[in-house]
Write an enzyme that holds these catalytic residues in place. Structure first.
Site, PDB file in Angstrom:
ATOM      1  N   HIS A  14       0.860  -1.188   0.000  1.00  0.00           N
ATOM      2  CA  HIS A  14       0.000   0.000   0.000  1.00  0.00           C
ATOM      3  C   HIS A  14       0.892   1.233   0.000  1.00  0.00           C
ATOM      4  O   HIS A  14       2.120   1.148   0.043  1.00  0.00           O
ATOM      5  CB  HIS A  14      -0.967  -0.002   1.197  1.00  0.00           C
ATOM      6  CG  HIS A  14      -0.359   0.404   2.505  1.00  0.00           C
ATOM      7  ND1 HIS A  14      -0.982   1.215   3.408  1.00  0.00           N
ATOM      8  CD2 HIS A  14       0.843   0.107   3.071  1.00  0.00           C
ATOM      9  CE1 HIS A  14      -0.225   1.390   4.476  1.00  0.00           C
ATOM     10  NE2 HIS A  14       0.891   0.727   4.297  1.00  0.00           N
ATOM     11  N   CYS A  23       6.110   6.532   4.034  1.00  0.00           N
ATOM     12  CA  CYS A  23       4.914   5.747   3.715  1.00  0.00           C
ATOM     13  C   CYS A  23       4.106   6.312   2.548  1.00  0.00           C
ATOM     14  O   CYS A  23       3.122   5.710   2.134  1.00  0.00           O
ATOM     15  CB  CYS A  23       4.023   5.599   4.940  1.00  0.00           C
ATOM     16  SG  CYS A  23       4.802   4.587   6.220  1.00  0.00           S
ATOM     17  N   HIS A  27       4.993   0.427  -0.528  1.00  0.00           N
ATOM     18  CA  HIS A  27       5.750  -0.463   0.342  1.00  0.00           C
ATOM     19  C   HIS A  27       4.819  -1.569   0.834  1.00  0.00           C
ATOM     20  O   HIS A  27       3.606  -1.506   0.629  1.00  0.00           O
ATOM     21  CB  HIS A  27       6.360   0.302   1.530  1.00  0.00           C
ATOM     22  CG  HIS A  27       5.337   0.911   2.441  1.00  0.00           C
ATOM     23  ND1 HIS A  27       4.614   2.044   2.124  1.00  0.00           N
ATOM     24  CD2 HIS A  27       4.897   0.523   3.660  1.00  0.00           C
ATOM     25  CE1 HIS A  27       3.790   2.345   3.116  1.00  0.00           C
ATOM     26  NE2 HIS A  27       3.933   1.431   4.059  1.00  0.00           N
ATOM     27  N   HIS A  29       3.773  -4.757   3.883  1.00  0.00           N
ATOM     28  CA  HIS A  29       3.768  -5.183   5.284  1.00  0.00           C
ATOM     29  C   HIS A  29       3.335  -6.635   5.369  1.00  0.00           C
ATOM     30  O   HIS A  29       2.602  -7.132   4.512  1.00  0.00           O
ATOM     31  CB  HIS A  29       2.746  -4.387   6.114  1.00  0.00           C
ATOM     32  CG  HIS A  29       3.030  -2.944   6.254  1.00  0.00           C
ATOM     33  ND1 HIS A  29       3.981  -2.448   7.108  1.00  0.00           N
ATOM     34  CD2 HIS A  29       2.470  -1.869   5.648  1.00  0.00           C
ATOM     35  CE1 HIS A  29       3.994  -1.118   7.032  1.00  0.00           C
ATOM     36  NE2 HIS A  29       3.080  -0.743   6.145  1.00  0.00           N
ATOM     37  N   HIS A  71      -1.581 -10.698  -0.490  1.00  0.00           N
ATOM     38  CA  HIS A  71      -0.835 -10.573  -1.743  1.00  0.00           C
ATOM     39  C   HIS A  71      -1.585  -9.750  -2.782  1.00  0.00           C
ATOM     40  O   HIS A  71      -1.742 -10.141  -3.934  1.00  0.00           O
ATOM     41  CB  HIS A  71      -0.434 -11.948  -2.287  1.00  0.00           C
ATOM     42  CG  HIS A  71       0.740 -12.506  -1.552  1.00  0.00           C
ATOM     43  ND1 HIS A  71       0.605 -13.109  -0.326  1.00  0.00           N
ATOM     44  CD2 HIS A  71       2.047 -12.519  -1.860  1.00  0.00           C
ATOM     45  CE1 HIS A  71       1.799 -13.488   0.099  1.00  0.00           C
ATOM     46  NE2 HIS A  71       2.697 -13.137  -0.803  1.00  0.00           N
ATOM     47  N   GLU A 129       1.100  -3.359  11.822  1.00  0.00           N
ATOM     48  CA  GLU A 129       1.773  -3.210  10.528  1.00  0.00           C
ATOM     49  C   GLU A 129       3.251  -3.514  10.655  1.00  0.00           C
ATOM     50  O   GLU A 129       3.922  -3.726   9.654  1.00  0.00           O
ATOM     51  CB  GLU A 129       1.506  -1.844   9.910  1.00  0.00           C
ATOM     52  CG  GLU A 129       2.046  -0.666  10.657  1.00  0.00           C
ATOM     53  CD  GLU A 129       1.841   0.628   9.896  1.00  0.00           C
ATOM     54  OE1 GLU A 129       0.889   0.753   9.118  1.00  0.00           O
ATOM     55  OE2 GLU A 129       2.665   1.530  10.084  1.00  0.00           O
TER      56      GLU A 129
END
Length: 140
Positions: A14, A23, A27, A29, A71, A129
């Site tokens: 996201h 952010c 990137h 998580h 995914h 996260e």
């Protein structure tokens, strides 16, 4: 008051639009989701007698909600140009367009709502996260 807790995880990418920092870039998580059920009374009859609910059914519901986000690229609706979305989809990327900013706080609220929509007495969802950073949503 009685409660159950279970957890699962999912991996997704996201970015945060209108955020000034790392952010704002794409990137990923490994999101850890911890869901809590709360009820005043235990089941009165049948297979769930004296239970909040069957653990297997609870775990399955949490896993299904997490698997729906696994995914995939979580995209806040309206933050990418339509041509960008089309190009990503044409390349075969999995996108999940959501009507909210894809913060851990909003994902916790979203997952709690989805569990409640299934009829589960979800009282709280924690979304990590990172291993040390967690957002919590407490249902009314």
């Amino acid at each position: 008051m009685y409660g159950l807790k279970t957890e699962w995880h999912f991996d997704s990418a996201h970015f945060l639009a209108d955020y000034h920092g790392k952010c704002e870039n794409l990137h990923g998580h490994r999101w850890r989701v911890v869901a809590y059920l709360r009820t005043d009374a235990l089941g009165a009859a049948g297979t769930e007698r004296d239970m909040v609910m069957d653990f297997g059914a609870f775990k399955r519901a949490v896993r299904e909600e997490c698997d729906a986000l696994d995914h995939t690229f979580l995209v806040e609706e309206g933050t990418l140009a339509p041509a960008t979305v089309a190009a990503l989809e044409a390349e075969g990327f999995s996108l999940t367009v959501l009507p909210f900013r894809t913060t851990a706080e909003n994902l916790a609220r979203h997952i709690c709502g989805r569990l409640r929509d299934r009829g589960l007495p979800c009282a709280q969802v924690d979304v990590y996260e990172t291993p040390l950073n967690c957002a919590t949503y407490l249902a009314d």
